[in-house]
Design a protein around this motif. Structure first.
Motif, PDB file in Angstrom:
ATOM      1  N   ARG A 110       0.797  -1.204   0.300  1.00 26.62           N
ATOM      2  CA  ARG A 110      -0.064   0.124  -0.126  1.00 26.62           C
ATOM      3  C   ARG A 110       0.603   0.894   0.160  1.00 26.62           C
ATOM      4  O   ARG A 110       0.424   1.950  -0.188  1.00 26.62           O
ATOM      5  CB  ARG A 110      -0.879   0.179   1.519  1.00 26.62           C
TER       6      ARG A 110
ATOM      7  N   LYS B 108       1.647  -7.229  -2.419  1.00 28.73           N
ATOM      8  CA  LYS B 108       0.999  -7.788  -1.298  1.00 28.73           C
ATOM      9  C   LYS B 108       1.443  -8.672  -0.572  1.00 28.73           C
ATOM     10  O   LYS B 108       0.911  -9.488  -1.380  1.00 28.73           O
ATOM     11  CB  LYS B 108      -0.410  -7.427  -2.040  1.00 28.73           C
TER      12      LYS B 108
ATOM     13  N   ASP C  16      -5.965   1.351  -4.475  1.00 29.31           N
ATOM     14  CA  ASP C  16      -4.522   1.460  -4.263  1.00 29.31           C
ATOM     15  C   ASP C  16      -3.994   3.094  -4.922  1.00 29.31           C
ATOM     16  O   ASP C  16      -4.037   3.450  -6.152  1.00 29.31           O
ATOM     17  CB  ASP C  16      -3.868   0.164  -4.819  1.00 29.31           C
TER      18      ASP C  16
END
Length: 384
Positions: free
Chosen positions: A221, A244, A272
């Motif tokens: 993120r 991720k 995102d």
């Protein structure tokens, strides 16, 4: 750190370990520990600096950091290993050799070499080039490092560049002030068949040359960089690449589409940052069956919950007028004392609003401040 101190540290692995232990065990008293051991002050300072930088570098390089050599500025600009490794794999699928311009500490060069490419790395600074050589040796990878001007360096069939984005005055956000500047660097790199150029994530779309692929990359993120893919390397106009928990996900598109506009729905999605910067909110909206509530604000809404790596999802529980006094009373009624405040398109400072709300209570929630059509609103949410 000058090159003589670097060489002294490279030659003394025991000193490296002693400095790391002193820093870990003695903290601010570590310099005294090394002085008592008879280590010269300048060498002790260099050893402690290296130990400190290696500790911070683990976030980017993992256990590799314990063998690498860093400068503070070089570490800040250095590419995370997971990103460099992925980029190197893309190069290795299309080329056998690469010229790494503005190589810095050699992160990208190491990843290229590990991927099987023949690497010629170049940096303008003799000191920086010495660190790149030290890292190649420490990692046991064949990298040829030279001192030279990036704009005068002949290029192999493929080329990569990571121009310096810092000066004595701090970080440069204007690509015309990179070292070397973006436009002449792009012109030089046009001679390579397959090329990529790393940029800061805040790069404006107006700097993207025609025919290039612009990619934004996020890791857990955090948007960490942008990359221009040039020549044969350009595959799509825009790409958002997300790592991720060690797994990569990609979203591609034109960057020119616009999502449909509608009303608040049961679920609110926050794309995102890489998706937003790449201009791929519409492509994500299509995947989710979602829409925006205001054309230029990147919150998406849908009545169905879809699991996606490209956005966080919240259950929209209540929609309130965006008036601080009313919000204070509504939050107090619900006993919400722990509140995450997000905002887009309202101009409100969440920290200043938090002071006005004087939160009390044991409940927790998220408050999204945004625009819904022509009005400002606050949406009370809980993560889905």
């Amino acid at each position: 750190m000058d090159t003589s101190l670097l060489e002294a540290l490279r030659a003394d692995a025991d000193l490296q370990r002693t400095a790391a232990a002193a820093l870990a065990n003695d903290g601010d008293r570590a310099p005294l520990t090394l002085r008592k051991a008879g280590i010269a002050p300048d060498l002790a300072a260099a050893a402690l600096t290296l130990a400190d930088l290696r500790a911070h570098a683990k976030a980017k390089f993992g256990e590799r950091a314990e063998r690498m050599f860093f400068t503070r500025a070089g570490l800040e600009q250095a590419t995370r290993w997971v990103v460099a490794e992925r980029r190197a794999a893309r190069f290795a699928a299309h080329a056998r050799e690469v010229t790494d311009l503005c190589c810095g500490l050699g992160t990208e060069a190491l990843a290229f070499a590990a991927a099987g490419l023949r690497v010629a790395a170049v940096d303008m600074s003799e000191e920086t080039a010495a660190f790149a050589r030290a890292n190649a040796e420490a990692m046991g990878l064949p990298v040829e490092v030279a001192v030279g001007d990036a704009l005068q360096t002949p290029l192999a069939e493929s080329a990569f560049a990571d121009p310096a984005r810092r000066s004595g005055a701090g970080r440069n956000f204007n690509p015309a002030e990179y070292s070397p500047p973006l436009d002449p660097l792009l012109e030089h790199m046009a001679s390579a068949r397959f090329a990529a150029l790393k940029l800061g994530p805040g790069i404006g779309h107006e700097w993207i040359p025609e025919g290039a692929e612009a990619e934004w990359v996020s890791v857990d993120r955090d948007v960490v960089e942008a990359c221009l893919w040039l020549g044969d390397a350009a595959e799509v106009p825009r790409r958002a690449s997300l790592c991720k928990a060690g797994e990569w996900h990609e979203l591609t598109g034109s960057g020119e589409e616009r999502a449909p506009v509608g009303e608040v729905a049961a679920y609110l999605y926050e794309p995102d940052g890489a998706v937003i910067r790449a201009g791929l909110v519409a492509e994500l909206a299509e995947r989710l069956g979602a829409h925006t509530a205001y054309e230029s604000i990147a919150y998406l809404y849908s009545d169905r919950l879809v699991e996606t790596p490209f956005a966080r999802a919240w259950k929209a529980e209540e929609v309130w007028p965006l008036h601080p006094k009313k919000l204070k009373a509504l939050l107090a009624e619900r006993g919400i004392g722990r509140l995450t405040i997000k905002q887009r398109g309202t101009g409100i400072d969440p920290a200043a609003l938090r002071k006005q709300l004087k939160l009390k209570g044991g409940n927790e929630a998220t408050l999204v401040l945004t625009r819904l059509g022509d009005t400002h609103a606050a949406i009370l949410c809980r993560e889905a």
